[in-house]
Design a protein around this motif. Structure first.
Motif, mmCIF file in Angstrom:
data_model
loop_
_atom_site.group_PDB
_atom_site.id
_atom_site.type_symbol
_atom_site.label_atom_id
_atom_site.label_comp_id
_atom_site.label_asym_id
_atom_site.label_seq_id
_atom_site.Cartn_x
_atom_site.Cartn_y
_atom_site.Cartn_z
ATOM 1 N N SER A 3 14.658 -24.106 19.383
ATOM 2 C CA SER A 3 13.958 -24.810 18.311
ATOM 3 C C SER A 3 13.365 -23.892 17.246
ATOM 4 N N ASP A 4 13.236 -22.592 17.506
ATOM 5 C CA ASP A 4 12.725 -21.681 16.475
ATOM 6 C C ASP A 4 13.826 -20.798 15.880
ATOM 7 N N ASP A 5 15.066 -21.157 16.099
ATOM 8 C CA ASP A 5 16.212 -20.426 15.556
ATOM 9 C C ASP A 5 16.205 -20.545 14.030
ATOM 10 N N PRO A 6 16.315 -19.421 13.298
ATOM 11 C CA PRO A 6 16.324 -19.477 11.832
ATOM 12 C C PRO A 6 17.473 -20.316 11.271
ATOM 13 N N LEU A 7 18.566 -20.420 12.018
ATOM 14 C CA LEU A 7 19.702 -21.226 11.574
ATOM 15 C C LEU A 7 19.312 -22.691 11.406
ATOM 16 N N LEU A 8 18.356 -23.155 12.200
ATOM 17 C CA LEU A 8 17.926 -24.551 12.131
ATOM 18 C C LEU A 8 17.371 -24.905 10.749
ATOM 19 N N ARG A 9 16.807 -23.920 10.060
ATOM 20 C CA ARG A 9 16.245 -24.184 8.724
ATOM 21 C C ARG A 9 17.307 -24.458 7.667
ATOM 22 N N ASP A 42 27.871 -25.508 23.940
ATOM 23 C CA ASP A 42 27.996 -24.051 24.101
ATOM 24 C C ASP A 42 27.308 -23.303 22.953
ATOM 25 N N GLY A 43 26.160 -23.818 22.520
ATOM 26 C CA GLY A 43 25.390 -23.171 21.459
ATOM 27 C C GLY A 43 25.875 -23.458 20.059
ATOM 28 N N ILE A 44 26.881 -24.308 19.907
ATOM 29 C CA ILE A 44 27.455 -24.597 18.588
ATOM 30 C C ILE A 44 27.154 -26.042 18.207
#
Length: 68
Positions: A3-9, A42-44
């Protein structure tokens, strides 16, 4: 992905182009405006319009409260 992955932004819903949230403890991205969830396999993130599935009102409340 967490939930704190920069990609989420920078990820956006393929339908309304708005931001997505990641409910705590779930492997999904959630669009609260359309009440659609997109799986993460799988993280994607699977962000094709056909990958989205509508959630029940109960799930919506749970997702909204866990992503705050």
């Amino acid at each position: 992905m967490n939930s704190d992955d920069p990609l989420l932004r920078i990820l956006a819903c393929p339908l309304d182009k708005g931001p997505l949230t990641m409910p705590v403890g779930q492997d999904v991205l959630y669009n609260p405006r359309l009440q659609l969830r997109y799986p993460i396999v799988d993280g994607i993130p699977q962000l094709l319009p056909s990958s989205g599935s509508r959630v029940s009102p109960e799930e919506h409340e749970r997702y909204v409260s866990s992503s705050d």
